[in-house]
Design an enzyme around this catalytic site. Structure first.
Site, PDB file in Angstrom:
ATOM      1  N   HIS A  68      27.126   2.213  -7.525  1.00 15.91           N
ATOM      2  CA  HIS A  68      27.230   3.578  -8.058  1.00 15.91           C
ATOM      3  C   HIS A  68      28.584   3.894  -8.667  1.00 15.91           C
ATOM      4  CE1 HIS A  68      23.290   4.805  -6.900  1.00 15.91           C
ATOM      5  NE2 HIS A  68      23.479   4.540  -5.638  1.00 15.91           N
ATOM      6  N   ARG A  93      29.668  -4.152  -2.703  1.00 13.64           N
ATOM      7  CA  ARG A  93      28.241  -3.889  -2.869  1.00 13.64           C
ATOM      8  C   ARG A  93      27.824  -4.310  -4.270  1.00 13.64           C
ATOM      9  NH1 ARG A  93      24.974   1.681  -1.747  1.00 13.64           N
ATOM     10  NH2 ARG A  93      26.463   2.606  -3.209  1.00 13.64           N
ATOM     11  N   ASP A 107      31.544 -16.878  -5.423  1.00 13.08           N
ATOM     12  CA  ASP A 107      32.521 -17.796  -6.034  1.00 13.08           C
ATOM     13  C   ASP A 107      33.832 -17.071  -6.334  1.00 13.08           C
ATOM     14  OD1 ASP A 107      30.312 -19.994  -7.984  1.00 13.08           O
ATOM     15  OD2 ASP A 107      30.823 -19.897  -5.845  1.00 13.08           O
ATOM     16  N   GLU A 172      16.757   1.464   2.717  1.00 15.59           N
ATOM     17  CA  GLU A 172      17.038   2.851   2.290  1.00 15.59           C
ATOM     18  C   GLU A 172      15.870   3.506   1.583  1.00 15.59           C
ATOM     19  OE1 GLU A 172      20.374   2.771  -0.357  1.00 15.59           O
ATOM     20  OE2 GLU A 172      19.906   0.794  -1.082  1.00 15.59           O
ATOM     21  N   ASP A 197      19.531   7.603  -0.201  1.00 19.51           N
ATOM     22  CA  ASP A 197      18.331   7.114  -0.891  1.00 19.51           C
ATOM     23  C   ASP A 197      17.089   7.271  -0.023  1.00 19.51           C
ATOM     24  OD1 ASP A 197      20.509   4.952  -2.409  1.00 19.51           O
ATOM     25  OD2 ASP A 197      19.005   6.018  -3.584  1.00 19.51           O
TER      26      ASP A 197
HETATM   27  O1  LIG Z   1      21.577   5.667   0.309  1.00 19.22           O
HETATM   28  C1  LIG Z   1      22.743   5.795   0.717  1.00 19.22           C
HETATM   29  O2  LIG Z   1      23.157   6.717   1.452  1.00 19.22           O
HETATM   30  C2  LIG Z   1      23.704   4.765   0.283  1.00 19.22           C
HETATM   31  O3  LIG Z   1      23.302   3.676  -0.057  1.00 19.22           O
HETATM   32  C3  LIG Z   1      25.101   5.195   0.102  1.00 19.22           C
HETATM   33  C4  LIG Z   1      25.181   5.846  -1.259  1.00 19.22           C
HETATM   34  O4  LIG Z   1      24.801   4.889  -2.248  1.00 19.22           O
HETATM   35  C5  LIG Z   1      26.610   6.288  -1.534  1.00 19.22           C
HETATM   36  O5  LIG Z   1      26.809   6.345  -2.915  1.00 19.22           O
HETATM   37  C6  LIG Z   1      26.886   7.655  -0.948  1.00 19.22           C
HETATM   38  O6  LIG Z   1      25.938   8.581  -1.387  1.00 19.22           O
END
Ligand SMILES: O=C(O)C(=O)C[C@H](O)[C@@H](O)CO
Length: 374
Positions: A68, A93, A107, A172, A197
């Site tokens: 993100h 991530r 790598d 998620e 999510d």
């Molecule tokens: O779903 C979530 O919570 C995460 O995976 C963390 C978010 O991606 C992070 O950007 C905070 O909202």
């Protein structure tokens, strides 16, 4: 310069010749295996300089977000480098859990990976293979030109790398939650539950703290710990942080650099601007129904502002600094409109006027504003 009677100057080359070097030890993975809780922070500012600042904070780990945040492998590697120079441990991530991307991240020397949106046991098993060298895994062999092996200076890298890779998958959404038991049967090192999510997929988008979401998250944390896997989360809710740790979660992120910086810089600006004088405008609306309109406007905004009023006086204060004070006589309504120094006073006057004229639709009593306004 240290000198050894046998080796001569203890240089990197001499040590390398003498001692086989294994892949770097992954302190984060060891801590999870030993069930020592590790407190972390999300890093989304996508800047090595900002990452270096966060690396002075003292978090156990810092997650450089490639999903993100506006990051690519190069920018992530720059941030990982500065974090490696601190006491914090870098995690990264990926934007998506694809084998070719995992190969590049590994790598580049990133040893702890977080892979989003894992929904099935098969997907988890493929990711496990992607972080392992053949014959048990599918990770391509390119260590001779990889930072991970210190560009072939770690001559035992290929045979020792697998044990130092920490693979954490994100569960998620409802599909992942339904497949959690199967995912926990795989060789992943940990499961991160994504509240944001998951909330969206459960129909509560933007409500990671919804009771149904919290219940699902805590249940998943409990099940993950019971399966002997490391459980983790990112939550800025102190109660949720404590609940997850009490259930045995061992990697808990409690903050996000972007939101922390955005909040702090906005507060700073408001404090600076609050030193400047407010803007005010005075006006008068001629009407024998002034008291009625005063009370109507106060009642209208009473649910979204601080309001005090009686038949002759009223004051309405909004949280963004806009306010209106009114006094009613038998002949006219006095109005004082106020905004903060950088507020839009003209627009605020128009809003007040539109509401009053809507109440006084049977009359022609447009407010007259004083020309001078401070
Ligand atoms: O779903 C979530 O919570 C995460 O995976 C963390 C978010 O991606 C992070 O950007 C905070 O909202």
């Amino acid at each position: 310069m240290l000198i050894s009677a046998r080796l001569g100057p203890l240089t990197f080359a001499s040590l390398k010749r003498e001692f086989a070097m294994p892949a770097p030890t992954n302190r984060f993975k060891i801590a999870l295996k030993e069930k020592r809780p590790q407190m972390g922070c999300w890093i989304g500012l996508a800047s090595p300089y900002a990452a270096e600042i966060s690396a002075t904070a003292g978090f156990d780990w810092l997650l450089v977000d490639g999903e993100h945040a506006p990051n690519d492998l190069r920018s992530i590697l720059e941030q990982v480098r500065v974090i490696e120079a601190s006491d914090s441990i870098p995690l990264a991530r990926l934007p998506i859990g694809e084998t070719w991307l995992i190969k590049q991240y590994l790598d580049a020397g990133i040893q702890s990976l977080l892979v989003p949106m894992v929904e099935t046991k098969d997907q988890a098993e493929e990711l496990v293979r992607a972080v392992r060298y053949p014959p048990i895994g599918s990770r391509g062999v390119g260590s001779s030109l990889a930072r991970a092996s210190m560009f072939a200076a770690i001559d035992d890298y290929l045979t020792t790398a697998d044990d130092q890779i920490c693979l954490i998958v994100q569960v998620e959404n409802r599909a992942g939650m339904a497949a959690l038991d199967g995912i926990l049967e795989t060789e992943v090192d940990g499961v991160f539950i994504g509240p944001a999510d998951l909330a969206a997929d459960m129909g509560h988008i933007g409500q990671a703290g919804h009771p149904e979401v919290k219940a699902a998250v805590l249940d998943a944390i409990k099940r993950t710990v019971a399966a002997g896997k490391a459980a983790g989360i990112l939550t800025t809710d102190p109660e949720m942080q404590r609940q997850c740790l009490d259930l045995g979660a061992t990697f808990v992120a409690t903050d996000i650099d972007v939101t922390r910086f955005a909040s702090a810089i906005r507060t700073s600006a408001q404090k600076a601007l609050s030193l400047l004088p407010d803007q005010t405008a005075s006006g008068r609306m001629t009407s024998a129904n002034s008291s009625k309109y005063l009370q109507q406007l106060c009642k209208h905004w009473s649910h979204k502002a601080e309001v005090e009023f009686n038949e002759t006086h009223g004051r309405i204060n909004f949280s963004d600094g806009k306010s209106v004070e009114m006094s009613a006589t038998q002949d006219y309504l006095s109005i004082v409109a106020t905004t903060r120094a950088r507020g839009d006073l003209e627009h605020w006057k128009q809003i007040i006027e539109q509401h009053l004229l809507r109440f006084a639709f049977r009359e022609d009593c447009t407010p007259i504003w004083d020309q001078s306004s401070s």
